[in-house]
Design a protein around this motif. Structure first.
Motif, PDB file in Angstrom:
ATOM      1  N   GLU A   1      -3.748   1.736   3.945  1.00  0.00           N
ATOM      2  CA  GLU A   1      -4.996   3.024   3.121  1.00  0.00           C
ATOM      3  C   GLU A   1      -5.082   2.441   1.907  1.00  0.00           C
ATOM      4  N   ALA A   2      -6.216   1.748   1.673  1.00  0.00           N
ATOM      5  CA  ALA A   2      -6.601   1.315   0.228  1.00  0.00           C
ATOM      6  C   ALA A   2      -6.743   2.356  -0.758  1.00  0.00           C
ATOM      7  N   SER A   3      -7.374   3.463  -0.172  1.00  0.00           N
ATOM      8  CA  SER A   3      -7.834   4.631  -0.846  1.00  0.00           C
ATOM      9  C   SER A   3      -6.551   5.104  -2.066  1.00  0.00           C
ATOM     10  N   CYS A   4      -5.506   4.756  -1.732  1.00  0.00           N
ATOM     11  CA  CYS A   4      -4.431   5.477  -2.331  1.00  0.00           C
ATOM     12  C   CYS A   4      -4.301   5.093  -3.729  1.00  0.00           C
ATOM     13  N   ALA A   5      -4.886   3.760  -3.945  1.00  0.00           N
ATOM     14  CA  ALA A   5      -4.745   2.863  -5.233  1.00  0.00           C
ATOM     15  C   ALA A   5      -6.015   3.303  -6.167  1.00  0.00           C
ATOM     16  N   GLY A   6      -6.724   4.100  -5.838  1.00  0.00           N
ATOM     17  CA  GLY A   6      -7.856   4.597  -6.617  1.00  0.00           C
ATOM     18  C   GLY A   6      -7.379   4.588  -8.215  1.00  0.00           C
ATOM     19  N   GLY A   7      -8.220   4.160  -9.072  1.00  0.00           N
ATOM     20  CA  GLY A   7      -7.842   4.139 -10.484  1.00  0.00           C
ATOM     21  C   GLY A   7      -6.848   3.257 -11.126  1.00  0.00           C
ATOM     22  N   LEU A   8      -6.169   2.482 -10.066  1.00  0.00           N
ATOM     23  CA  LEU A   8      -5.161   1.340 -10.651  1.00  0.00           C
ATOM     24  C   LEU A   8      -6.348   0.015 -10.748  1.00  0.00           C
ATOM     25  N   LYS A   9      -6.057  -0.768 -11.947  1.00  0.00           N
ATOM     26  CA  LYS A   9      -6.978  -1.646 -12.034  1.00  0.00           C
ATOM     27  C   LYS A   9      -6.497  -3.329 -11.559  1.00  0.00           C
ATOM     28  N   SER A  10      -5.205  -3.352 -12.226  1.00  0.00           N
ATOM     29  CA  SER A  10      -4.715  -4.557 -11.831  1.00  0.00           C
ATOM     30  C   SER A  10      -4.372  -4.811 -10.537  1.00  0.00           C
ATOM     31  N   GLN A  11      -4.775  -6.012  -9.816  1.00  0.00           N
ATOM     32  CA  GLN A  11      -4.612  -6.440  -8.422  1.00  0.00           C
ATOM     33  C   GLN A  11      -3.028  -6.222  -7.896  1.00  0.00           C
ATOM     34  N   CYS A  12      -2.298  -6.374  -8.864  1.00  0.00           N
ATOM     35  CA  CYS A  12      -0.790  -6.550  -8.691  1.00  0.00           C
ATOM     36  C   CYS A  12      -0.372  -5.055  -8.425  1.00  0.00           C
ATOM     37  N   GLN A  13      -0.699  -4.132  -9.190  1.00  0.00           N
ATOM     38  CA  GLN A  13      -0.700  -2.633  -9.213  1.00  0.00           C
ATOM     39  C   GLN A  13      -0.836  -2.046  -7.907  1.00  0.00           C
ATOM     40  N   VAL A  14      -2.358  -2.480  -7.426  1.00  0.00           N
ATOM     41  CA  VAL A  14      -3.045  -2.070  -6.363  1.00  0.00           C
ATOM     42  C   VAL A  14      -2.386  -2.327  -5.174  1.00  0.00           C
ATOM     43  N   ALA A  15      -2.067  -3.525  -4.995  1.00  0.00           N
ATOM     44  CA  ALA A  15      -1.025  -4.265  -3.691  1.00  0.00           C
ATOM     45  C   ALA A  15       0.158  -3.290  -3.525  1.00  0.00           C
ATOM     46  N   ARG A  16       0.938  -3.099  -4.845  1.00  0.00           N
ATOM     47  CA  ARG A  16       1.819  -2.541  -4.670  1.00  0.00           C
ATOM     48  C   ARG A  16       1.988  -1.126  -4.143  1.00  0.00           C
ATOM     49  N   ARG A  17       0.930  -0.500  -4.721  1.00  0.00           N
ATOM     50  CA  ARG A  17       0.714   0.989  -4.312  1.00  0.00           C
ATOM     51  C   ARG A  17       0.405   0.964  -2.996  1.00  0.00           C
ATOM     52  N   VAL A  18      -0.573   0.140  -2.312  1.00  0.00           N
ATOM     53  CA  VAL A  18      -1.047   0.255  -1.056  1.00  0.00           C
ATOM     54  C   VAL A  18       0.047  -0.321   0.007  1.00  0.00           C
ATOM     55  N   THR A  19       0.977  -1.285  -0.254  1.00  0.00           N
ATOM     56  CA  THR A  19       1.752  -1.519   0.537  1.00  0.00           C
ATOM     57  C   THR A  19       3.130  -0.775   0.616  1.00  0.00           C
ATOM     58  N   GLU A  20       3.585  -0.045  -0.636  1.00  0.00           N
ATOM     59  CA  GLU A  20       4.400   0.800  -0.627  1.00  0.00           C
ATOM     60  C   GLU A  20       4.217   2.262   0.269  1.00  0.00           C
ATOM     61  N   THR A  21       3.142   2.637   0.042  1.00  0.00           N
ATOM     62  CA  THR A  21       2.607   3.820   0.574  1.00  0.00           C
ATOM     63  C   THR A  21       2.580   3.816   1.960  1.00  0.00           C
ATOM     64  N   TRP A  22       2.028   2.379   2.533  1.00  0.00           N
ATOM     65  CA  TRP A  22       2.059   2.112   3.917  1.00  0.00           C
ATOM     66  C   TRP A  22       3.427   2.306   4.433  1.00  0.00           C
ATOM     67  N   ALA A  23       4.486   1.561   3.718  1.00  0.00           N
ATOM     68  CA  ALA A  23       5.920   1.480   4.330  1.00  0.00           C
ATOM     69  C   ALA A  23       6.440   3.012   4.320  1.00  0.00           C
ATOM     70  N   ASP A  24       6.051   3.696   3.237  1.00  0.00           N
ATOM     71  CA  ASP A  24       6.820   5.153   3.180  1.00  0.00           C
ATOM     72  C   ASP A  24       6.360   5.980   4.436  1.00  0.00           C
ATOM     73  N   ALA A  25       5.087   5.676   4.733  1.00  0.00           N
ATOM     74  CA  ALA A  25       4.515   6.678   5.915  1.00  0.00           C
ATOM     75  C   ALA A  25       4.796   5.943   7.156  1.00  0.00           C
ATOM     76  N   ASN A  26       4.953   4.922   7.072  1.00  0.00           N
ATOM     77  CA  ASN A  26       5.198   4.253   8.634  1.00  0.00           C
ATOM     78  C   ASN A  26       6.361   3.757   9.330  1.00  0.00           C
ATOM     79  N   LEU A  27       7.161   2.803   7.980  1.00  0.00           N
ATOM     80  CA  LEU A  27       8.331   2.245   8.641  1.00  0.00           C
ATOM     81  C   LEU A  27       9.587   2.827   9.075  1.00  0.00           C
ATOM     82  N   PHE A  28      10.183   2.466  10.040  1.00  0.00           N
ATOM     83  CA  PHE A  28      11.475   3.033  10.504  1.00  0.00           C
ATOM     84  C   PHE A  28      12.538   2.253   9.812  1.00  0.00           C
TER      85      PHE A  28
END
Ligand SMILES: [Zn+2]
Length: 261
Positions: free
Chosen positions: A12-39
């Motif tokens: 879900e890329a929308s969770c990174a709204g407001g973040l500017k740096s590409q690096c921060q966006v990627a971190r937020r999006v991937t961590e949010t996904w893992a928190d919600a989905n990974l076993f």
């Protein structure tokens, strides 16, 4: 328990709204996904949970078994090496057996998880850590020394696929593979490097059965990795016994071994 077939690979890329740096966006999006989905691969928990940032190189912990995880995600998939943090901190973590399980993720430009590996913490040996050159005097952190994790120096059995080319792997298969290699965690951290190096080389033969003389052919490479040991052949024999005791090898007959799945 959640069935892996429902593992949603779209982040879900929308969770990174407001973040500017590409690096921060990627971190937020991937961590949010893992928190919600990974076993958790180490137990039957169907979730791992994000930890507050700056928890020393640990991004997640399993709420059930407390297994720590670190996530490294990128669009580029380099199966040989991935950049990690400080070299000295990494070597200290290795020496005291405090390295987390590593999650290595590759995602597509439209935020789909394409590949995901979990590498159990006990698969990291000093031979898998490469020291990078110190940063130039002109850099903000001049003289700082980073490291690379050499995935190519980690045995394939320690690179457990969770998602392969856009296909999720069944959670029970992931946990089964983790359980198979788990006995390695019981080895003393100072002895484990040898065992992991021998295991990697045995696996590299890509043969179900191999002979002691084939294993002795690893001697030059092992001598390079362990320059203080002059009795490499006895050490190889000893490590084959350790791998047998761990249930990863079987002795077929004198000087003949079989790799167990
Ligand atoms: Zn767990």
């Amino acid at each position: 328990m959640k069935s892996i077939n429902t593992l949603n690979l779209l982040m879900e890329a929308s969770c990174a709204g407001g973040l500017k740096s590409q690096c921060q966006v990627a971190r937020r999006v991937t961590e949010t996904w893992a928190d919600a989905n990974l076993f958790c691969a180490a137990c039957t928990s169907d979730r791992i949970r994000s930890l507050p940032h700056n928890t020393q190189a640990i991004d997640f912990a399993c709420p059930s078994c407390s297994a720590p995880f670190q996530l490294k995600a990128g669009r580029v998939w380099n199966e040989r090496k991935i950049p990690d943090a400080g070299y000295h901190a990494m070597m200290r973590a290795l020496a005291s057996d405090r390295v987390p399980n590593l999650l290595v993720m590759q995602y597509t430009p439209d935020w789909n998880v394409r590949n995901l590996l979990v590498i159990p913490s006990f698969f990291f040996a000093p031979s898998a850590i490469e020291r990078r050159p110190p940063l130039a005097p002109t850099a903000r952190r001049a003289g700082w020394i980073g490291c690379n994790i050499l995935l190519s120096k980690i045995a394939d059995v320690g690179k457990i696929k969770v998602v392969a080319n856009g296909m999720p792997i069944d959670a029970s298969a992931v946990r089964g593979q983790y359980a198979t290699v788990r006995p390695l965690a019981t080895l003393d951290v100072r002895a484990r490097g040898w065992t992991l190096d021998v295991l990697r080389l045995v696996k590299k033969l890509s043969k179900r059965r191999f002979s002691l003389s084939e294993a002795y052919e690893f001697a030059p490479e092992l001598s390079k990795l362990h320059p203080n040991n002059r009795n490499v052949e006895p050490k190889i024999r000893q490590q084959l016994q350790v791998l047998r005791d761990m249930g990863l090898l079987r002795f077929v007959s004198r000087g003949e071994y079989e790799v167990l799945r």
